[in-house]
Design an enzyme around this catalytic site. Sequence first.
Site, mmCIF file in Angstrom:
data_model
loop_
_atom_site.group_PDB
_atom_site.id
_atom_site.type_symbol
_atom_site.label_atom_id
_atom_site.label_comp_id
_atom_site.label_asym_id
_atom_site.label_seq_id
_atom_site.Cartn_x
_atom_site.Cartn_y
_atom_site.Cartn_z
ATOM 1 N N LYS A 22 -47.399 -11.463 35.144
ATOM 2 C CA LYS A 22 -46.120 -11.409 35.853
ATOM 3 C C LYS A 22 -44.972 -11.164 34.893
ATOM 4 C CE LYS A 22 -43.573 -15.011 36.519
ATOM 5 N NZ LYS A 22 -42.581 -16.021 36.923
ATOM 6 N N ASN A 23 -44.967 -11.883 33.769
ATOM 7 C CA ASN A 23 -43.849 -11.793 32.831
ATOM 8 C C ASN A 23 -43.834 -10.489 32.046
ATOM 9 O OD1 ASN A 23 -42.848 -14.275 33.611
ATOM 10 N ND2 ASN A 23 -43.944 -15.398 32.019
ATOM 11 N N ARG A 92 -35.584 -15.148 39.434
ATOM 12 C CA ARG A 92 -34.851 -15.174 38.176
ATOM 13 C C ARG A 92 -34.867 -13.794 37.489
ATOM 14 N NH1 ARG A 92 -31.155 -17.389 34.677
ATOM 15 N NH2 ARG A 92 -31.720 -16.862 32.550
ATOM 16 N N CYS A 116 -37.212 -20.818 39.870
ATOM 17 C CA CYS A 116 -37.557 -22.239 39.893
ATOM 18 C C CYS A 116 -36.442 -23.081 39.285
ATOM 19 C CB CYS A 116 -38.848 -22.480 39.123
ATOM 20 S SG CYS A 116 -40.337 -21.889 39.964
ATOM 21 N N ARG A 121 -30.841 -22.576 32.526
ATOM 22 C CA ARG A 121 -31.191 -21.189 32.249
ATOM 23 C C ARG A 121 -30.002 -20.241 32.408
ATOM 24 N NH1 ARG A 121 -37.141 -19.828 34.443
ATOM 25 N NH2 ARG A 121 -36.187 -19.754 36.494
ATOM 26 N N PRO A 122 -28.913 -20.463 31.686
ATOM 27 C CA PRO A 122 -27.732 -19.614 31.839
ATOM 28 C C PRO A 122 -28.022 -18.191 31.374
ATOM 29 C CG PRO A 122 -27.513 -20.999 29.899
ATOM 30 C CD PRO A 122 -28.748 -21.467 30.619
ATOM 31 N N ILE A 123 -27.232 -17.244 31.897
ATOM 32 C CA ILE A 123 -27.434 -15.843 31.518
ATOM 33 C C ILE A 123 -26.399 -15.408 30.484
ATOM 34 C CG2 ILE A 123 -28.481 -15.288 33.739
ATOM 35 C CD1 ILE A 123 -25.828 -13.905 34.488
ATOM 36 N N ASP A 124 -25.758 -16.382 29.839
ATOM 37 C CA ASP A 124 -24.720 -16.016 28.877
ATOM 38 C C ASP A 124 -25.266 -15.191 27.718
ATOM 39 O OD1 ASP A 124 -26.110 -18.382 28.180
ATOM 40 O OD2 ASP A 124 -24.570 -18.947 26.740
ATOM 41 N N LEU A 125 -26.524 -15.399 27.332
ATOM 42 C CA LEU A 125 -27.095 -14.616 26.245
ATOM 43 C C LEU A 125 -27.283 -13.155 26.652
ATOM 44 C CD1 LEU A 125 -29.669 -17.220 24.919
ATOM 45 C CD2 LEU A 125 -27.607 -16.455 23.742
ATOM 46 N N ASP A 305 -44.365 -22.626 29.490
ATOM 47 C CA ASP A 305 -45.055 -22.376 30.760
ATOM 48 C C ASP A 305 -46.440 -23.011 30.818
ATOM 49 O OD1 ASP A 305 -42.949 -21.026 31.854
ATOM 50 O OD2 ASP A 305 -43.814 -19.028 31.669
ATOM 51 N N ARG A 397 -45.807 -17.537 43.051
ATOM 52 C CA ARG A 397 -44.876 -16.735 42.251
ATOM 53 C C ARG A 397 -45.541 -16.204 40.988
ATOM 54 N NH1 ARG A 397 -40.672 -19.335 39.957
ATOM 55 N NH2 ARG A 397 -39.957 -17.240 39.461
#
Length: 419
Positions: A22-23, A92, A116, A121-125, A305, A397
Amino acid sequence: MDVLHIRGGRRLTGEWTVHTAKNAALPIMAAAVLTSDRTVLEDCPLLSDVSHMGEILTHLGCRVTRNGRSLEIDPQGMNNHEMPDALAKKIRSSIFLLGPILTRFHKATVTFPGGCEIGLRPIDLHLSGLRQLGVEIHEEGGVIHCDGRHMQAGCVHFDYPSVGATENVMMAAVLLRGKTVISNVAREPEIVDLQHFLNRMGARVSGAGSHTIVVEGVRRLHGISYTPMPDRIVAGTLLAAAAITGGKIHLKNVPANDMYAVFSKLREMDCVLTQHEDGVTLHAPERLRPFERLQTQPHPGFPTDMQAQLLALATVASGTSILVENVFENRYGHVGDLNRMGADVLINDRTAVVKGVGELYGARVTARDLRGGAALALAGLRAVGETIVEQAHLIDRGYEHLEEALASLGAEIQRKQSE
């Protein structure tokens, strides 16, 4: 909602072939829009996250066609730079499309992604990396507006080696004129797989798997047929399932070279792992030995994970194990249900102290996230009596019909509609 009914006490034996990751598939699906040609993903896993990404691509104007295990993406008609809010909140990995949309339209409008609830898990990066390529970004009412008209190759440095941000900047840079150097990147094998995919399309990307990635911009990319790498987390979960039942299984299509951290902990628990040309065999002891300390880290450290699955194993080991979750701050959501099944787990901030017990006992439990749900299923395989795992859709998922894989290996497990 579907539920899993599991009657424990069956020793897992047999053979299974691991599906593609998946990833790996999700960022590759996003990268497919970097060309107007058709792209075909072979052996593309039948997962809800893959379906949701397909729905987002369709909303953006792509034609997405599933034919058995092949997924065809035709982005020629892509005409929309605005991410659908409702769909983006389901997954995500919708954020992977930010870089490719900017490359295609020089503008993008996205909402904060879902997934999940395992941490902030911010998206600032992601946004920081794109800003370093010249993207102008402003937020208004929870919507992120990106202006990529002045994007240009350059140097990008991450404060933390984020997998998604690394992949996003890679994809954003492949068609920029000149050289982009991305430092302090994540080193996960799925990033290496994305590099292979992009280079097969005609990109010039090097360094994936190391701390620095270099992207030499090209004028255009072309469509290809590609098979993503096998899923190392699915492989690890099935090995853990055999371990918790005292079983012996052989897995085919295993990315063994990317799983040494997991193999090391399973061996520490007295499992015997043997690598073959076609896969890996695990032979579990009658009683697992505890591991001294497990700490999740970015690759090549122990993967976050797989933390929940190893915690489930530790609940029946003959002693005390310590786990430290360094990646996500809210990844022990399944522990309360494990304790209801008879486990003895104490949580203190990001540390779990697990005292092994003789037996677990079946109970009605609830999956709260993908990997935690899988861990509860593993506990059910060992438990005395019947375990019912609610909200099995969360497990879907990342696992393609997990119950079928486990049943094929000898588990007594069925999927049913919730009562």
